[in-house]
Write a protein that holds these residues in place. Structure first.
Motif, PDB file in Angstrom:
ATOM      1  N   GLY A  55       0.445  12.991  -2.945  1.00 11.09           N
ATOM      2  CA  GLY A  55       0.726  13.974  -1.911  1.00 11.09           C
ATOM      3  C   GLY A  55       2.064  13.717  -1.245  1.00 11.09           C
ATOM      4  N   GLY A  56       2.635  12.527  -1.513  1.00  4.74           N
ATOM      5  CA  GLY A  56       3.978  12.244  -1.033  1.00  4.74           C
ATOM      6  C   GLY A  56       4.081  11.498   0.264  1.00  4.74           C
ATOM      7  N   ASN A  57       2.948  11.092   0.859  1.00 12.41           N
ATOM      8  CA  ASN A  57       2.980  10.427   2.161  1.00 12.41           C
ATOM      9  C   ASN A  57       3.243   8.933   2.070  1.00 12.41           C
ATOM     10  N   ALA A  58       3.726   8.389   3.184  1.00  9.47           N
ATOM     11  CA  ALA A  58       3.733   6.942   3.388  1.00  9.47           C
ATOM     12  C   ALA A  58       2.401   6.578   4.029  1.00  9.47           C
ATOM     13  N   ARG A  59       1.944   5.355   3.790  1.00  8.19           N
ATOM     14  CA  ARG A  59       0.673   4.931   4.376  1.00  8.19           C
ATOM     15  C   ARG A  59       0.745   3.474   4.796  1.00  8.19           C
ATOM     16  N   LEU A  60       0.238   3.191   5.990  1.00  8.92           N
ATOM     17  CA  LEU A  60       0.019   1.829   6.468  1.00  8.92           C
ATOM     18  C   LEU A  60      -1.478   1.598   6.498  1.00  8.92           C
ATOM     19  N   THR A  61      -1.936   0.571   5.795  1.00  6.13           N
ATOM     20  CA  THR A  61      -3.354   0.208   5.792  1.00  6.13           C
ATOM     21  C   THR A  61      -3.499  -1.209   6.336  1.00  6.13           C
ATOM     22  N   VAL A  62      -4.378  -1.385   7.317  1.00  6.18           N
ATOM     23  CA  VAL A  62      -4.639  -2.698   7.910  1.00  6.18           C
ATOM     24  C   VAL A  62      -6.150  -2.919   7.913  1.00  6.18           C
TER      25      VAL A  62
END
Length: 256
Positions: A55-62
């Motif tokens: 989808g083209g997004n950046a993602r931060l996962t914690v």
């Protein structure tokens, strides 16, 4: 650093923020989803990672909680900033200086013993599908609102724990040197947090910095600053004329 290559730095207490606030800045461009940078233990699901997603997004996962947004899979350079803000119990993500709506996060700790990695997923199953030009890891929060993306490299300061520019000219086939002041030896920067380069032989580690901004934006900024300076000079000229007028008026009133 381009696709096929990845960089690792073994776990170190200074790179593990446990329950402290932290910020990770990365300069990235790509066209397909994949890992960008992480310090995440897949076995315990503790730690964090920044990646690009379908989808083209950046993602931060914690620790399994994610905040996603922005548009980064257009083969153009983008600056991504991910932060854990324990003071507000939030995860924060910025793409090119624009804040994505933060997500609640209340976990007590993200402590883990995983390696710090650029360009490879935490479980080692996939590698970078784009390019990374520099990475900065910091203790503390850099900001909590939108900010102007600078046209310069990431800077080092008292909060910086790791700084990889990829363009100091010291890079070789197997090592990326940490240029932060947090290094052990001030006369040989990077002796503590150097990264080991691995991966396919078909791609090389970049030794150049990216042009982050759109040329049109650079031109706009240059014109805006020129107009601003011109207006300041005009304002200064007006003030000088007013002062001269006041001086002449005073001379006439006193006869001096």
């Amino acid at each position: 650093m381009s696709g096929g290559k990845y960089i690792t730095r073994a776990h170190h207490a200074r790179l593990d923020f446990a329950d402290d606030p932290f910020t990770c800045d990365v300069a990235y461009k790509g066209t397909a989803a994949g890992p960008i940078v992480n310090k995440f233990d897949s076995a315990t699901s503790k730690g964090w990672q920044i990646l690009s997603v379908a989808g083209g997004n950046a993602r931060l996962t914690v620790n399994g909680t994610s905040v996603s947004g922005g548009s980064i899979l257009d083969d153009a350079w983008h600056r991504i900033r991910g932060m854990r803000d324990p003071n507000s119990d939030l995860l924060r993500l910025f793409v090119d200086g624009i804040a994505i709506t933060p997500v609640a996060f209340t976990a007590a700790t993200i402590a883990n013993s995983a390696a710090f990695q650029v360009g490879r997923s935490p479980d080692g199953s996939s590698t970078l599908t784009g390019s990374v030009a520099e990475v900065r890891l910091s203790r503390g929060l850099r900001n909590i609102v939108d900010f102007q993306v600078p046209f310069t490299q990431f800077a080092d300061d008292g909060e910086t724990r790791l700084l990889w520019h990829f363009n100091e000219g010291k890079q070789n086939a197997s090592t990326i040197y940490d240029m932060s002041a947090d290094a052990v030896d001030e006369f040989d920067p990077g002796t503590r947090y150097n990264g080991t380069v691995s991966g396919s032989a078909g791609s090389a580690v970049s030794v150049y910095g990216p042009l982050y901004a759109n040329p049109v934006r650079i031109m706009y900024e240059a014109v805006w600053h020129a107009l601003d300076i011109d207006q300041q000079l005009r304002d200064y000229g007006t003030q000088v004329k007013l002062r001269r007028h006041r001086c002449r008026a005073t001379d006439k009133s006193t006869g001096r």
